[in-house]
Design an enzyme around this catalytic site. Structure first.
Site, PDB file in Angstrom:
ATOM      1  CB  SER A 132      -0.882  -0.003   1.260  1.00  0.00           C
ATOM      2  OG  SER A 132      -1.455   1.260   1.503  1.00  0.00           O
ATOM      3  CE1 TYR A 143      -4.357  -2.095   4.810  1.00  0.00           C
ATOM      4  CE2 TYR A 143      -3.272   0.026   4.537  1.00  0.00           C
ATOM      5  CZ  TYR A 143      -3.821  -1.118   3.993  1.00  0.00           C
ATOM      6  OH  TYR A 143      -3.828  -1.296   2.630  1.00  0.00           O
TER       7      TYR A 143
END
Length: 261
Positions: free
Chosen positions: A145, A158
């Protein structure tokens, strides 16, 4: 299209929806043999399988929880049993949820780390083990990401999972490069996927996110799938240990780098 991907065996965790499904379909278009891992929605997985087959590929579905070692071992072994080998392992399964860090429970932390990071490690380990034992110059692709490098308030678990994935991927790439095994990350930015559907349905929130993307629009899953196909192909034969960002320039946008979002 990459002709060398025809008949390659590709395992995709979380392959029944979102980015995983888009990648499965793209490899179907490449006439690959696709193993679609799914967590609990068999109907969704069967729909993805049908879409891959209609695109020109072969496909099977395999239920499994990537946080469970035995499930990941079974996934890889099933792929090998059904299709005779393994060429590409895509560790895509992931979860996220916003929580103020001071309120984040250990259970929630563990769920995200176990799914996003440990699951990717298990998939990488099992694939690489097979590649090494069979002298295969295989390919591992991990779904990272933009938040492997950009802090994200309310998503400390995350961001930590993706930051860890960055160094995991780089380490594996360095360790196994002498054997011709390539390991890379894809770093998507904001994407039109089911996990973001509710957020992007709000015009104000959508416009706010788009304002942080230099290219001015939220990405399509097919654009990430195209990156995966490239990394899996022989056209990327000299590429290993990198994160290839598919983010419309988001990682270069100053206000987002400052932690906005």
């Amino acid at each position: 299209m990459y002709t060398d991907l025809k008949d390659k065996v590709v395992v995709i965790t979380g392959g029944s929806t979102g980015l995983g499904r888009a990648m499965a379909v793209r490899f179907g278009q490449e006439e690959a043999k696709v193993v679609i891992n799914y967590y609990n929605n068999e109907e969704e997985a069967l729909d993805a399988k049908k879409e891959v087959e209609e695109a020109g590929g072969q496909a099977i579905i395999v239920q499994g929880d990537v946080t469970k070692e035995e499930d990941v071992v079974n996934l890889v072994q099933t792929a090998i049993k059904e299709f005779g080998t393994l060429d590409v392992m895509i560790n895509n399964a992931g979860v996220e949820n916003p929580v103020p860090s001071h309120e984040l429970s250990l259970d929630n932390w563990n769920k995200v780390i176990d799914t996003n990071l440990t699951g990717a490690f298990l998939g990488s380990r099992e694939a690489i083990k097979y590649f090494v034992e069979n002298d295969i110059k295989g390919n591992v692709i991990n779904m990272s990401s933009v938040h492997e490098m950009i802090p994200w308030p309310l998503f400390v678990h995350y961001a930590a999972s993706k930051g860890g994935m960055k160094l995991m991927t780089e380490t594996l790439a360095l360790e196994y490069a002498p054997k011709g095994i390539r390991v890379n990350n894809i770093g998507p930015g904001a994407m039109n996927t089911p996990i973001n559907a509710e957020k992007f349905a709000d015009p104000e929130q959508r416009a706010d996110v788009e304002s942080m993307i230099p290219m001015g629009y939220i990405g399509k899953p097919e654009e990430v799938a195209a990156v995966a196909a490239f990394l899996a192909s022989s056209q990327a034969s000299y590429v290993t240990g990198i994160t290839l960002f598919a983010d419309g320039g988001m990682t270069k946008y100053p206000s987002f780098q400052a932690g906005r979002g």
